[in-house]
Write a protein that holds these residues in place. Structure first.
Motif, PDB file in Angstrom:
ATOM      1  N   TYR A  24       0.833  -1.210   0.000  1.00  0.00           N
ATOM      2  CA  TYR A  24       0.000   0.000   0.000  1.00  0.00           C
ATOM      3  C   TYR A  24       0.866   1.258   0.000  1.00  0.00           C
ATOM      4  N   ASN A  38      -2.042   2.977  -3.937  1.00  0.00           N
ATOM      5  CA  ASN A  38      -3.274   2.719  -4.682  1.00  0.00           C
ATOM      6  C   ASN A  38      -4.291   2.059  -3.755  1.00  0.00           C
ATOM      7  N   PRO A  39      -5.538   2.556  -3.723  1.00  0.00           N
ATOM      8  CA  PRO A  39      -6.542   1.992  -2.815  1.00  0.00           C
ATOM      9  C   PRO A  39      -6.790   0.493  -3.005  1.00  0.00           C
ATOM     10  N   ILE A  40      -6.518  -0.011  -4.208  1.00  0.00           N
ATOM     11  CA  ILE A  40      -6.747  -1.431  -4.464  1.00  0.00           C
ATOM     12  C   ILE A  40      -5.831  -2.301  -3.621  1.00  0.00           C
ATOM     13  N   ASN A  79      -5.363  -2.337  -0.554  1.00  0.00           N
ATOM     14  CA  ASN A  79      -5.799  -2.204   0.839  1.00  0.00           C
ATOM     15  C   ASN A  79      -5.139  -3.299   1.680  1.00  0.00           C
ATOM     16  N   ILE A 100     -13.989  -3.297   3.099  1.00  0.00           N
ATOM     17  CA  ILE A 100     -12.878  -3.142   2.156  1.00  0.00           C
ATOM     18  C   ILE A 100     -13.283  -2.253   0.975  1.00  0.00           C
ATOM     19  N   ILE A 144     -11.770   1.417  -0.074  1.00  0.00           N
ATOM     20  CA  ILE A 144     -11.161   1.593  -1.392  1.00  0.00           C
ATOM     21  C   ILE A 144     -11.892   2.662  -2.212  1.00  0.00           C
ATOM     22  N   THR A 160     -12.751   8.061  -3.203  1.00  0.00           N
ATOM     23  CA  THR A 160     -12.883   8.377  -4.635  1.00  0.00           C
ATOM     24  C   THR A 160     -14.278   8.881  -4.958  1.00  0.00           C
ATOM     25  N   LYS A 206      -9.390   4.129   7.010  1.00  0.00           N
ATOM     26  CA  LYS A 206      -9.117   5.020   5.881  1.00  0.00           C
ATOM     27  C   LYS A 206      -9.403   6.460   6.264  1.00  0.00           C
TER      28      LYS A 206
END
Length: 236
Positions: free
Chosen positions: A26, A31-33, A35, A159, A163, A167, A195
């Motif tokens: 991370y 990138n949020p993917i 996580n 999750i 993520i 956004t 987050k």
């Protein structure tokens, strides 16, 4: 080897290594993917499947880690205490926001599940998806749902919220820190709050507050909403 695997230390070590791997990826890719929780779950499941390790053996250590979830959750009260004046000044919109978010969360998952043809027991199991695991499981049992499905749905919801939440807020131009925190906590419980804490102290404080209040609302509202929707849709 079997003695090592059956030891509680095995589950603890694997869990810590998996999470550290998730944190490394991370921080590296931003990138949020990536996580950390998602990476951890993927890594552990893959490890157990590849080496044919029984889940019960791993879970001996996993249960010890789960024991500390309660104290860890309590720590979320610290940023909330620091933002107590902000909470007092905005108490009504915060409560209304959490209430509306909880209602929409329950109604939306029930309707989506119904229209895609899911079984009634699955619908009941998914209805408390946006609250923490202990509360969600109890609500699911009260409705007659399936607890393991509830747990999985709560993890996935958290999750996805962590993520996609920031956004989505940027896309619809939500810039108010209080609103972002309330939305993340209400929609994606503790995972979303982690987050929110990354985004800022105000976001983290409001998100941690939302976890408890959303859970309380869900306990009372989920059975009532499911019952009302069932009287209209007749899915069980």
């Amino acid at each position: 080897m079997n003695e090592v695997i059956s030891s509680p230390l095995f589950g603890i070590l694997i869990s810590l290594l998996a999470f550290e791997l998730g944190m490394f990826l991370y921080k590296k890719f931003k990138n949020p993917i990536f996580n950390p929780l998602l990476i951890s779950i993927t890594f552990i499941v893959g490890l157990l499947l590849i080496f044919h390790i029984d889940f019960q053996s791993y879970d001996q250590g996993g249960q010890l880690i789960a024991f500390f979830l309660g104290p860890a959750t309590v720590i979320l009260a610290v940023p909330l205490y620091k933002q107590l004046d902000l909470l007092k000044a905005n108490a009504l919109p915060i409560i209304v926001g959490i209430l509306v978010g909880s209602i929409v969360g329950i109604i939306s998952i029930v309707l989506i599940s119904y229209f895609i043809g899911l079984d009634a027991n699955i619908i009941k199991s998914l209805s408390p998806k946006s609250v923490t695991v202990p509360i969600g499981v109890e609500v699911s049992k009260q409705l007659g749902g399936i607890s393991p499905i509830t747990v999985v749905s709560i993890i996935i919801t958290g999750i996805l919220g962590a993520i996609m939440g920031p956004t989505i807020c940027k896309t619809v131009k939500i810039k108010d820190k209080l609103s972002i925190g309330v939305s993340l906590g209400t929609a994606s419980h503790a995972v979303g709050t982690t987050k929110a804490l990354e985004l800022g102290e105000v976001e983290g404080a409001m998100s941690s507050l939302s976890i408890g209040i959303a859970g309380l609302f869900t306990v009372f509202l989920a059975p009532l909403i499911v019952k009302i929707l069932n009287s209209i849709l007749h899915f069980y």
